[in-house]
Design an enzyme around this catalytic site. Structure first.
Site, PDB file in Angstrom:
ATOM      1  N   ASN A 210       0.676  -1.238  -0.017  1.00  0.00           N
ATOM      2  CA  ASN A 210       0.272  -0.539   0.206  1.00  0.00           C
ATOM      3  C   ASN A 210       0.998   1.240  -0.184  1.00  0.00           C
ATOM      4  O   ASN A 210       0.753   2.356  -0.893  1.00  0.00           O
ATOM      5  CB  ASN A 210      -0.965  -0.112   1.043  1.00  0.00           C
ATOM      6  CG  ASN A 210      -2.247  -1.110   0.868  1.00  0.00           C
ATOM      7  OD1 ASN A 210      -2.789  -1.286  -0.404  1.00  0.00           O
ATOM      8  ND2 ASN A 210      -2.330  -1.111   1.696  1.00  0.00           N
ATOM      9  N   CYS A 262      -7.901   2.858   3.279  1.00  0.00           N
ATOM     10  CA  CYS A 262      -6.788   1.825   3.573  1.00  0.00           C
ATOM     11  C   CYS A 262      -5.589   2.526   3.571  1.00  0.00           C
ATOM     12  O   CYS A 262      -4.984   2.929   3.945  1.00  0.00           O
ATOM     13  CB  CYS A 262      -6.755   0.938   2.528  1.00  0.00           C
ATOM     14  SG  CYS A 262      -7.856  -0.412   3.015  1.00  0.00           S
ATOM     15  N   LYS A 265      -4.797   5.645   6.006  1.00  0.00           N
ATOM     16  CA  LYS A 265      -4.779   5.060   7.345  1.00  0.00           C
ATOM     17  C   LYS A 265      -3.304   3.790   7.113  1.00  0.00           C
ATOM     18  O   LYS A 265      -2.508   4.326   7.742  1.00  0.00           O
ATOM     19  CB  LYS A 265      -6.124   4.268   7.957  1.00  0.00           C
ATOM     20  CG  LYS A 265      -6.310   3.331   7.569  1.00  0.00           C
ATOM     21  CD  LYS A 265      -6.906   2.533   8.645  1.00  0.00           C
ATOM     22  CE  LYS A 265      -7.787   0.701   7.951  1.00  0.00           C
ATOM     23  NZ  LYS A 265      -6.722  -0.579   7.702  1.00  0.00           N
TER      24      LYS A 265
HETATM   25  C1  UDX Z   1      -6.242  -0.613  -2.146  1.00  0.00           C
HETATM   26  C2  UDX Z   1      -5.401  -1.467  -2.478  1.00  0.00           C
HETATM   27  O1  UDX Z   1      -5.631  -1.505  -4.327  1.00  0.00           O
HETATM   28  C3  UDX Z   1      -5.507  -2.692  -2.486  1.00  0.00           C
HETATM   29  O2  UDX Z   1      -4.709  -3.497  -2.332  1.00  0.00           O
HETATM   30  C4  UDX Z   1      -5.682  -2.691  -0.675  1.00  0.00           C
HETATM   31  O3  UDX Z   1      -5.851  -3.724  -0.497  1.00  0.00           O
HETATM   32  C5  UDX Z   1      -6.403  -1.566  -0.172  1.00  0.00           C
HETATM   33  O4  UDX Z   1      -5.998  -0.338  -0.116  1.00  0.00           O
HETATM   34  P1  UDX Z   1      -8.297   0.514  -2.717  1.00  0.00           P
HETATM   35  O5  UDX Z   1      -9.212   1.539  -1.177  1.00  0.00           O
HETATM   36  O6  UDX Z   1     -10.007  -0.401  -2.813  1.00  0.00           O
HETATM   37  O7  UDX Z   1      -7.842  -0.783  -2.339  1.00  0.00           O
HETATM   38  O8  UDX Z   1      -7.943   0.793  -4.047  1.00  0.00           O
HETATM   39  P2  UDX Z   1      -7.568   1.663  -5.154  1.00  0.00           P
HETATM   40  O9  UDX Z   1      -8.045   1.047  -6.217  1.00  0.00           O
HETATM   41  O10 UDX Z   1      -6.037   1.214  -4.638  1.00  0.00           O
HETATM   42  O11 UDX Z   1      -7.154   3.541  -5.094  1.00  0.00           O
HETATM   43  C6  UDX Z   1      -6.964   3.857  -4.081  1.00  0.00           C
HETATM   44  C7  UDX Z   1      -6.863   5.513  -4.149  1.00  0.00           C
HETATM   45  O12 UDX Z   1      -5.970   5.659  -5.138  1.00  0.00           O
HETATM   46  C8  UDX Z   1      -8.309   5.968  -4.870  1.00  0.00           C
HETATM   47  O13 UDX Z   1      -9.309   6.538  -4.411  1.00  0.00           O
HETATM   48  C9  UDX Z   1      -8.284   6.151  -6.301  1.00  0.00           C
HETATM   49  O14 UDX Z   1      -8.864   6.537  -6.985  1.00  0.00           O
HETATM   50  C10 UDX Z   1      -6.513   6.715  -6.150  1.00  0.00           C
HETATM   51  N1  UDX Z   1      -5.722   6.420  -7.188  1.00  0.00           N
HETATM   52  C11 UDX Z   1      -5.788   5.165  -8.127  1.00  0.00           C
HETATM   53  C12 UDX Z   1      -5.053   7.644  -7.832  1.00  0.00           C
HETATM   54  O15 UDX Z   1      -5.762   8.445  -7.540  1.00  0.00           O
HETATM   55  N2  UDX Z   1      -4.468   7.023  -8.978  1.00  0.00           N
HETATM   56  C13 UDX Z   1      -4.137   6.420  -9.463  1.00  0.00           C
HETATM   57  O16 UDX Z   1      -3.818   6.043 -10.981  1.00  0.00           O
HETATM   58  C14 UDX Z   1      -4.565   5.018  -9.265  1.00  0.00           C
END
Ligand code: UDX
Length: 436
Positions: A210, A262, A265
């Site tokens: 993460n 996730c 935090k």
């Molecule tokens: C994340 C991890 O990917 C996952 O492996 C873990 O178990 C939990 O945390 P998640 O919180 O579901 O998963 O979201 P993720 O798809 O990773 O996106 C996180 C944030 O990053 C979102 O707000 C998304 O909009 C943002 N993001 C993602 C960007 O701003 N730019 C990107 O290129 C990709």
């Protein structure tokens, strides 16, 4: 196999249903009566594509049950701990109250030979402490972190890209790893990497993954800041560096940054834990990652202000998106909602729309105006801000149609998900994040 899953939030509910769907007999246990009632009726307490289907199937077949009675865990071969580890109220560290409470409640119902599998994201060193208490019952603790992404949680659980299991040394650890292989048999049989390691490594794999993802996003957002003062285009930059296989294009989407339950935090808890370990400096960069991330929300707000001539006071602003990302109704630490709240704080007449997250948003920010219908939300707006890249906004909204509804022709693309040329051609003033 008989399995119990303690904690039926995002992680636990999906895990329980997914394990039932691959043939296990699963009992999901949670202290929240209303959550258990919903799950028993096959209703998912949150929006997650594919979950209602496997939930209903599991409940109907009898292979998946839910209860508030922890005694129901007795007799299961593996007990998964999937409770939350939120950020502490008065600090950056993770709050382990729920993990400790789950283990305390489970202990009297453990039998010798049972496996307890921790899935919650915890500070490194937690498993070693819990293992001693569990070993006193003749049971074995493994640490089996979860990498599911919201919106893809069912697929990520049933067909993950890797499985990681932290085990104690010796034969108890080997036996525990074999039992976990059996639990995840379909994935193991198809050759999914199954990594057996020690507790500390397993715990760290999760937070390191993460931290890396958050760093990748903030890296490109830092480049967006440089692009903004040089006239460069961060999207073209991301495409160009993304062609390098060592870098890769994924997670180089510049915009209002990361949110959710996730990433934010977890990087904070990682910093706090590293400091406790006397190694704060090793991950000091994570503070910077967090700061860059938060700055981008303010940047989006500033773009709206400047595009409206220096003040948003009394101006109608349509905010498209409230969820922290598409395919989710989760608004925890959502950049989208934060932008809406800030604009409203500056006196804008803010109207928020989102295909899934309005109910959750209203509960936390009742002061905002919510409109379910996208077109109605756009009607009469002086400016439009896209902050969650739902298909409803990025693909299914034509600039011509939007222009027929709004009052002004100002669009701030907080996710760099629109085609600037198409919007400009339709008479809009287009502002992206780190784009000319
Ligand atoms: C994340 C991890 O990917 C996952 O492996 C873990 O178990 C939990 O945390 P998640 O919180 O579901 O998963 O979201 P993720 O798809 O990773 O996106 C996180 C944030 O990053 C979102 O707000 C998304 O909009 C943002 N993001 C993602 C960007 O701003 N730019 C990107 O290129 C990709």
């Amino acid at each position: 196999m008989r399995l119990s899953v303690i904690g039926c939030g995002y992680l636990g509910a999906v895990h329980a249903a997914a394990m039932a769907s691959i043939g296990h007999e699963v009992v999901g246990i949670d202290v929240d009566e209303s959550k258990v009632t919903a799950l028993r009726e096959g209703r998912a307490p949150f929006f997650e594509p594919g979950l209602p289907e496997i939930l209903t199937e599991g409940v109907a077949s009898g292979g998946l049950t839910f209860t508030t009675d922890i005694a129901a865990a007795a007799g299961a071969a593996v007990h998964f701990i999937g409770v939350g580890t939120p950020q502490q109220k008065d600090g950056y560290g993770a709050d382990l109250t729920y993990v400790n409470a789950a283990v305390d409640a489970l202990l009297p119902h453990l039998s010798p030979g049972d496996i307890v599998a921790g899935k919650s994201t915890v500070p490194v060193g937690t498993a070693a402490v819990l293992a001693e208490r569990i070993a006193k019952k003749g049971a074995t603790l493994v640490w089996n972190p979860e990498f599911l992404r919201e919106g893809w949680a069912v697929k990520d659980t049933i067909d993950p890209d890797r499985l990681v299991t932290g085990v104690p040394e010796g034969s108890a650890g080997e036996r525990a790893a074999d039992i976990l292989r059996e639990v995840y048999h379909p994935s193991v049989a198809k050759g999914t990497p199954f990594i057996v390691t020690d507790y500390a490594t397993a715990e760290l794999v999760k937070v390191a993954a993460n931290a890396f993802l958050a760093t990748k996003i903030s890296f490109i957002n830092a480049m967006a800041e440089i692009a903004e003062v040089t006239g460069a285009d961060v999207t073209a930059l991301a495409d160009a560096i993304g062609h390098d296989a060592r870098i890769g294009r994924r997670f180089l989407g510049a915009g209002v940054g990361f949110g959710g339950g996730c990433l934010p935090k977890d990087i904070r808890a990682f910093s706090a834990r590293a400091e406790e370990l006397g190694r704060g400096e090793s991950v000091a960069f994570l503070r910077e990652i967090d700061a860059i991330n938060l700055r981008r929300r303010e940047r989006a707000v500033q773009l709206v202000i400047s595009s409206l001539g220096g003040s948003v006071h009394g101006k109608r602003v349509a905010v498209l998106g409230a969820a922290f990302k598409p395919h989710s109704d989760d608004i925890r630490d959502s950049p989208a909602l934060d932008v809406a709240v800030r604009l409203r704080g500056l006196g804008a007449d803010v109207v928020v729309t989102d295909p899934q997250a309005i109910e959750n948003s209203r509960r936390v920010h009742p002061q905002l105006t919510y409109i379910e219908d996208r077109d109605e939300a756009l009607t009469g707006a002086d400016a439009v801000v896209v902050v969650t890249e739902w298909d409803e906004y990025r693909r299914q909204l034509s600039p011509e149609h939007a222009a027929s509804l709004t009052h002004g022709r100002i669009i701030v693309d907080g996710r760099n998900c629109l085609d600037p040329a198409a919007w400009r051609a339709a008479g809009w003033e287009y502002y992206g994040m780190g784009r000319p």
